[in-house]
Motif scaffolding. Structure first.
Motif: not given
Length: 366
Positions: A41-70
């Motif tokens: 993957l391009p570095d810029a895309l990787k960084r974007r995903v990492m920034e989104q992941a860092l902004a999210r609480p890791w102690s919480r479960y992901p979406e039970f039904d990943p509606k946005e992805l679906v």
């Protein structure tokens, strides 16, 4: 203390007689053995995903039904959102589909040789494999598949197209006939469809017994994130969903998949480049004495060593830092190896190593 054998007697005999799906833990500078995309993957895309992941609480479960992805997958594939099921790689979805369809004595039609997970999972679940050999040039025998469907009254027919490990395709008219002539499910594994330009998705609306499987692991450079998806009727997706494990796609993989879908145009150009390289490598293999290469519509090429021990060639390549796939254990492929199409540099390393292993020099026989 109980002996291990006493405990193992509770495991199904059919399971104990099987070998696990596995791959030897080898590494090499030129790793072209698992049909991965050589371009990350391009570095810029990787960084974007990492920034989104860092902004999210890791102690919480992901979406039970990943509606946005679906919904994004439905838009990308051109199918209805309620007919989409996302999974932890397409392998999880193969398992889920078979879990809800296969029991003791259930007949499953499988062309062979093909991806070994289909037969392994069927046998674990107690199903019966109806094996249909590929043709003399390792092409699909569509007539034999329909005959096997009809005579066995199979509940499921599984076709990987382009086929792994042979690279051949089954045309859409033949897939449609399989659907028309059976009331069983027809499962089309499209893990490599991006490299062929052919997809069975347009057949879904008219054929409620059709299931299409796709993955992000090949063309989309996300093998490490493990994302796949299943396309079928909404009613069938609802049943397969019952076998999906809770929270099966972690939030990081969901973010990476969404970002990758947004950048599909860049990946499409990479796919086009890999197709060009595939044809170049194929022509080079056809020009080598003692090698029979099979035409491929995937991102790999199967080739047989007609005059040389394939295991010796495999080890010679590995000693030169090139890791390909030994498929000699597959039915009818006792003299075959499979090579993933890599970057031009990786492909040249492979061809040079193969010429060396065959005792040839560039431009002619030594």
């Amino acid at each position: 203390m109980k002996a291990a054998e006493d405990v193992l007697r509770h495991v199904k005999p059919a399971v104990r007689s099987l070998g696990a799906y596995t791959l030897a833990a080898r590494r090499a500078p030129v790793k072209i053995n698992q049909n991965e995309n050589p371009y990350d993957l391009p570095d810029a895309l990787k960084r974007r995903v990492m920034e989104q992941a860092l902004a999210r609480p890791w102690s919480r479960y992901p979406e039970f039904d990943p509606k946005e992805l679906v919904e994004a997958l439905a838009a990308f594939a051109g199918w209805r959102p309620d007919g989409v099921l996302a999974g932890n790689g397409s392998n999880e979805l193969i398992e889920a589909l078979l879990l809800v369809t296969v029991g003791a004595g259930t007949r499953v039609v499988i062309p062979e040789p093909t991806f070994t997970l289909y037969a392994l999972m069927t046998r674990i679940l107690g199903g019966e494999i109806v094996s249909v050999p590929l043709g003399p040039e390792l092409e699909f025998d569509a007539g034999a598949l329909r005959q096997a469907q009809r005579e066995s009254r199979a509940a499921v027919t599984i076709v990987c197209t382009p086929n792994n490990p042979t690279g051949g395709i089954l045309g859409l008219p033949e897939i449609e006939r399989l659907c028309d002539e059976s009331d069983g499910l027809v499962v089309v594994d499209e893990a490599y469809h991006d490299f062929s330009g052919i997809s069975a998705v347009p057949l879904l609306a008219a054929h409620p017994n059709l299931v299409v499987l796709r993955t992000f692991s090949k063309a989309m450079s996300l093998a490490g994130a493990r994302v796949g998806y299943l396309l079928a009727s909404a009613e069938l997706v609802g049943e397969v969903n019952k076998a999906r494990l809770p929270y099966n796609i972690n939030f990081f993989s969901q973010m990476a998949a969404l970002a990758t879908l947004e950048e599909w145009g860049a990946f499409r150009r990479v796919v086009d480049e890999l197709v060009i390289e595939r044809e170049r490598v194929f022509e080079a293999l056809c020009g080598l004495g003692g090698v029979k290469a099979y035409p491929s519509k995937a991102n790999f090429i199967l080739f047989e060593l007609t005059e040389t021990d394939p295991k010796r060639v495999f080890e010679s390549l590995y000693a030169d830092g090139v890791l390909v796939r030994d498929v000699t254990s597959y039915p009818r492929l006792g003299r075959a190896l499979r090579v993933t199409v890599g970057s031009p540099v990786e492909n040249e390393a492979f061809l040079a190593g193969l010429r060396k292993a065959l005792g040839e020099r560039k431009g002619g026989v030594a």
